[in-house]
Design a protein around this motif. Structure first.
Motif, PDB file in Angstrom:
ATOM      1  N   ASN A 225      42.065   9.274 -40.000  1.00 41.73           N
ATOM      2  CA  ASN A 225      41.919   7.860 -39.653  1.00 41.73           C
ATOM      3  C   ASN A 225      42.865   6.953 -40.430  1.00 41.73           C
ATOM      4  N   THR A 226      43.067   7.259 -41.701  1.00 45.69           N
ATOM      5  CA  THR A 226      43.952   6.425 -42.517  1.00 45.69           C
ATOM      6  C   THR A 226      45.366   6.440 -41.960  1.00 45.69           C
ATOM      7  N   SER A 227      45.828   7.626 -41.573  1.00 46.70           N
ATOM      8  CA  SER A 227      47.167   7.746 -40.992  1.00 46.70           C
ATOM      9  C   SER A 227      47.258   6.978 -39.670  1.00 46.70           C
ATOM     10  N   THR A 228      46.220   7.070 -38.855  1.00 48.35           N
ATOM     11  CA  THR A 228      46.218   6.369 -37.568  1.00 48.35           C
ATOM     12  C   THR A 228      46.301   4.861 -37.776  1.00 48.35           C
ATOM     13  N   ILE A 229      45.546   4.345 -38.742  1.00 45.69           N
ATOM     14  CA  ILE A 229      45.559   2.905 -39.015  1.00 45.69           C
ATOM     15  C   ILE A 229      46.896   2.476 -39.607  1.00 45.69           C
ATOM     16  N   ASP A 230      47.435   3.278 -40.537  1.00 45.44           N
ATOM     17  CA  ASP A 230      48.694   2.914 -41.199  1.00 45.44           C
ATOM     18  C   ASP A 230      49.876   2.913 -40.228  1.00 45.44           C
ATOM     19  N   THR A 231      49.932   3.951 -39.384  1.00 46.36           N
ATOM     20  CA  THR A 231      51.075   4.067 -38.468  1.00 46.36           C
ATOM     21  C   THR A 231      50.839   3.324 -37.162  1.00 46.36           C
ATOM     22  N   LYS A 232      49.565   3.021 -36.898  1.00 48.43           N
ATOM     23  CA  LYS A 232      49.159   2.393 -35.630  1.00 48.43           C
ATOM     24  C   LYS A 232      49.668   3.196 -34.431  1.00 48.43           C
ATOM     25  N   THR A 233      49.667   4.514 -34.578  1.00 51.70           N
ATOM     26  CA  THR A 233      50.041   5.412 -33.493  1.00 51.70           C
ATOM     27  C   THR A 233      49.056   6.569 -33.436  1.00 51.70           C
ATOM     28  N   GLY A 234      49.014   7.227 -32.284  1.00 47.05           N
ATOM     29  CA  GLY A 234      48.159   8.392 -32.173  1.00 47.05           C
ATOM     30  C   GLY A 234      48.113   8.912 -30.752  1.00 47.05           C
ATOM     31  N   ILE A 235      47.461  10.058 -30.606  1.00 51.46           N
ATOM     32  CA  ILE A 235      47.198  10.617 -29.286  1.00 51.46           C
ATOM     33  C   ILE A 235      45.717  10.402 -28.977  1.00 51.46           C
ATOM     34  N   CYS A 236      45.264  10.866 -27.842  1.00 51.61           N
ATOM     35  CA  CYS A 236      43.890  10.603 -27.421  1.00 51.61           C
ATOM     36  C   CYS A 236      42.868  10.991 -28.477  1.00 51.61           C
ATOM     37  N   PHE A 237      43.114  12.107 -29.159  1.00 47.54           N
ATOM     38  CA  PHE A 237      42.213  12.597 -30.196  1.00 47.54           C
ATOM     39  C   PHE A 237      42.110  11.572 -31.325  1.00 47.54           C
ATOM     40  N   ASP A 238      43.254  10.990 -31.720  1.00 45.77           N
ATOM     41  CA  ASP A 238      43.272   9.989 -32.784  1.00 45.77           C
ATOM     42  C   ASP A 238      42.524   8.729 -32.368  1.00 45.77           C
ATOM     43  N   TYR A 239      42.787   8.255 -31.138  1.00 44.24           N
ATOM     44  CA  TYR A 239      42.096   7.077 -30.618  1.00 44.24           C
ATOM     45  C   TYR A 239      40.575   7.274 -30.700  1.00 44.24           C
ATOM     46  N   GLY A 259      37.266  17.354 -23.363  1.00 42.53           N
ATOM     47  CA  GLY A 259      37.173  17.957 -22.046  1.00 42.53           C
ATOM     48  C   GLY A 259      38.452  17.754 -21.267  1.00 42.53           C
ATOM     49  N   TYR A 260      38.311  17.563 -19.981  1.00 47.11           N
ATOM     50  CA  TYR A 260      39.472  17.367 -19.114  1.00 47.11           C
ATOM     51  C   TYR A 260      39.361  16.037 -18.376  1.00 47.11           C
ATOM     52  N   ALA A 261      40.499  15.360 -18.254  1.00 46.68           N
ATOM     53  CA  ALA A 261      40.585  14.141 -17.451  1.00 46.68           C
ATOM     54  C   ALA A 261      41.871  14.219 -16.644  1.00 46.68           C
ATOM     55  N   GLY A 262      41.739  14.098 -15.338  1.00 44.03           N
ATOM     56  CA  GLY A 262      42.916  14.242 -14.502  1.00 44.03           C
ATOM     57  C   GLY A 262      43.549  15.615 -14.610  1.00 44.03           C
ATOM     58  N   GLY A 263      42.757  16.636 -14.966  1.00 41.11           N
ATOM     59  CA  GLY A 263      43.261  18.003 -15.082  1.00 41.11           C
ATOM     60  C   GLY A 263      43.930  18.308 -16.398  1.00 41.11           C
ATOM     61  N   VAL A 264      43.929  17.352 -17.346  1.00 43.00           N
ATOM     62  CA  VAL A 264      44.587  17.542 -18.641  1.00 43.00           C
ATOM     63  C   VAL A 264      43.549  17.497 -19.749  1.00 43.00           C
ATOM     64  N   TYR A 265      43.706  18.343 -20.761  1.00 43.93           N
ATOM     65  CA  TYR A 265      42.811  18.362 -21.913  1.00 43.93           C
ATOM     66  C   TYR A 265      42.857  16.985 -22.579  1.00 43.93           C
ATOM     67  N   HIS A 266      41.684  16.423 -22.852  1.00 43.41           N
ATOM     68  CA  HIS A 266      41.647  15.023 -23.248  1.00 43.41           C
ATOM     69  C   HIS A 266      40.453  14.761 -24.170  1.00 43.41           C
ATOM     70  N   ALA A 267      40.520  13.650 -24.906  1.00 42.24           N
ATOM     71  CA  ALA A 267      39.420  13.220 -25.771  1.00 42.24           C
ATOM     72  C   ALA A 267      39.063  11.781 -25.451  1.00 42.24           C
ATOM     73  N   TRP A 268      37.776  11.487 -25.381  1.00 41.90           N
ATOM     74  CA  TRP A 268      37.299  10.131 -25.163  1.00 41.90           C
ATOM     75  C   TRP A 268      35.981   9.971 -25.904  1.00 41.90           C
ATOM     76  N   ILE A 269      35.232   8.921 -25.633  1.00 40.02           N
ATOM     77  CA  ILE A 269      34.008   8.693 -26.396  1.00 40.02           C
ATOM     78  C   ILE A 269      32.855   8.335 -25.475  1.00 40.02           C
ATOM     79  N   GLU A 270      31.634   8.456 -26.017  1.00 44.83           N
ATOM     80  CA  GLU A 270      30.439   7.936 -25.379  1.00 44.83           C
ATOM     81  C   GLU A 270      29.655   7.162 -26.433  1.00 44.83           C
ATOM     82  N   VAL A 271      29.086   6.038 -26.026  1.00 39.17           N
ATOM     83  CA  VAL A 271      28.406   5.140 -26.962  1.00 39.17           C
ATOM     84  C   VAL A 271      27.014   4.820 -26.436  1.00 39.17           C
ATOM     85  N   TYR A 272      26.065   4.710 -27.365  1.00 41.57           N
ATOM     86  CA  TYR A 272      24.700   4.335 -26.985  1.00 41.57           C
ATOM     87  C   TYR A 272      24.326   3.039 -27.685  1.00 41.57           C
ATOM     88  N   SER A 273      23.840   2.077 -26.919  1.00 39.85           N
ATOM     89  CA  SER A 273      23.336   0.834 -27.497  1.00 39.85           C
ATOM     90  C   SER A 273      22.020   0.476 -26.845  1.00 39.85           C
TER      91      SER A 273
END
Length: 322
Positions: A225-239, A259-273
């Motif tokens: 996370n520190t690297s992601t914040i410092d460089t302000k760059t990343g891939i889906c996993f970093d996001y 999992g997969y999104a659009g046929g490509v290995y991908h990372a996203w999130i789910e949130v509960y409120s």
């Protein structure tokens, strides 16, 4: 006697004034208690508490399997995690967690401390296997824990703790940033919106890193996370990891999805409120997990065109939670 009565009269007067002040004070406190929201409630007139909370995994040793090479402490399975510690120094160790036909794989290397492994599928019967690297792609079993029956005290606890993949700690940049972004927000959904929009608006997609990941040049990659914040760059996993880390630090249950999104290995999130309302195109009902994709939304803000990678953002196939 006259002096006594004067003194007594003065004492009674002071006591009466004290009682009056106490009554007024009590009234003010009562009014304040009725004004501020109780737990689970919100009040748009006042900010929520944005103090970060980082739950700490512990190893009390009440339920342990161990040998000379590794120890697995499963004392806190009701909280949704186990802790694994290798005694093999720089030798790579893999931990396989199996439940309901799913197999989660974690890699441990160069560590002399416990690593937190989430029991991401919630209630169920788990099998834990630990394997020592021999050579090439070969691993040898060094410990097995079968029939681990898990029943969570709180279904959301597993998605509030840090773990090996979603790794954050008190005082680090992600936790500090979560506090800053949530400052002044008056509800959980407002805090969620500030954190989510910051990630989608400030982190740029790293196409060079994505190419390396696609080519298999980033084995066992875990975002920092520190690297992601410092460089302000990343891939889906970093996001995804950064967003989930900050939400958990603000006591909002969030899970990383692989999992997969659009046929490509991908990372996203789910949130509960427990709150109800909308954040952009996301609708929270207070009764279910809501799927959100910070990489997709960053792309829609013009960071980079990922339409060919993740399509319309509706074609998702979930495999793993962390």
């Amino acid at each position: 006697m006259k002096g006594f009565y004067q003194t007594h009269k003065k004492f009674v007067l002071l006591a009466a004034m004290a009682l009056l002040l106490s009554a007024l004070a009590f009234g003010l406190v009562s009014c304040s208690d009725n004004t501020y929201p109780k737990k689970g409630e919100t009040n748009p007139g006042f900010p929520r508490d944005n103090t970060p909370v980082v739950l700490q995994a512990t190893q009390p040793g009440t339920a342990v399997e161990e040998n000379s090479k590794v120890v697995v402490d499963y004392s806190n399975i009701s909280e949704g995690y186990i802790c694994v510690k290798s005694f093999l120094g720089g030798t790579k160790v893999k931990v396989l967690v199996e439940v309901a036909g799913l197999r989660y794989q974690y890699t441990i290397q160069n560590t002399d401390r416990f690593i937190t492994i989430p029991l991401s599928e919630g209630n169920g019967v788990y099998t834990v296997g630990v394997y020592e690297h021999v050579e090439g792609d070969l691993y040898a079993a060094i410990l097995s824990l079968d029939g681990l029956s898990v029943r969570l005290d709180d279904e959301f606890s597993v998605f509030l703790y840090p773990n090996q993949v979603v790794n954050f700690s008190m005082g680090d940049k992600a936790v500090q940033l979560s506090e800053k972004l949530a400052d002044g927000t008056t509800s959980e959904l407002e805090a969620l919106n500030e954190i989510y929009q910051w990630v989608a608006s400030n982190i740029k997609y790293d196409e060079a890193k994505a190419a390396l990941a696609t080519a298999g040049a980033l084995p066992n990659y875990i975002p920092n996370n520190t690297s992601t914040i410092d460089t302000k760059t990343g891939i889906c996993f970093d996001y995804a990891v950064l967003t989930v880390s900050m939400l958990r630090a603000q006591r909002i249950p969030a899970r990383l999805v692989i999992g997969y999104a659009g046929g490509v290995y991908h990372a996203w999130i789910e949130v509960y409120s427990v709150e109800t309302g909308s954040i952009g195109r996301y609708r929270f009902t207070g009764t279910k997990w809501v799927q959100m994709d910070p990489t997709f939304d960053a792309a829609n803000k013009g960071v980079v065109d990922l339409s060919g990678l993740i399509g319309s953002g509706t074609d998702y196939q979930k495999l793993f939670y962390h």
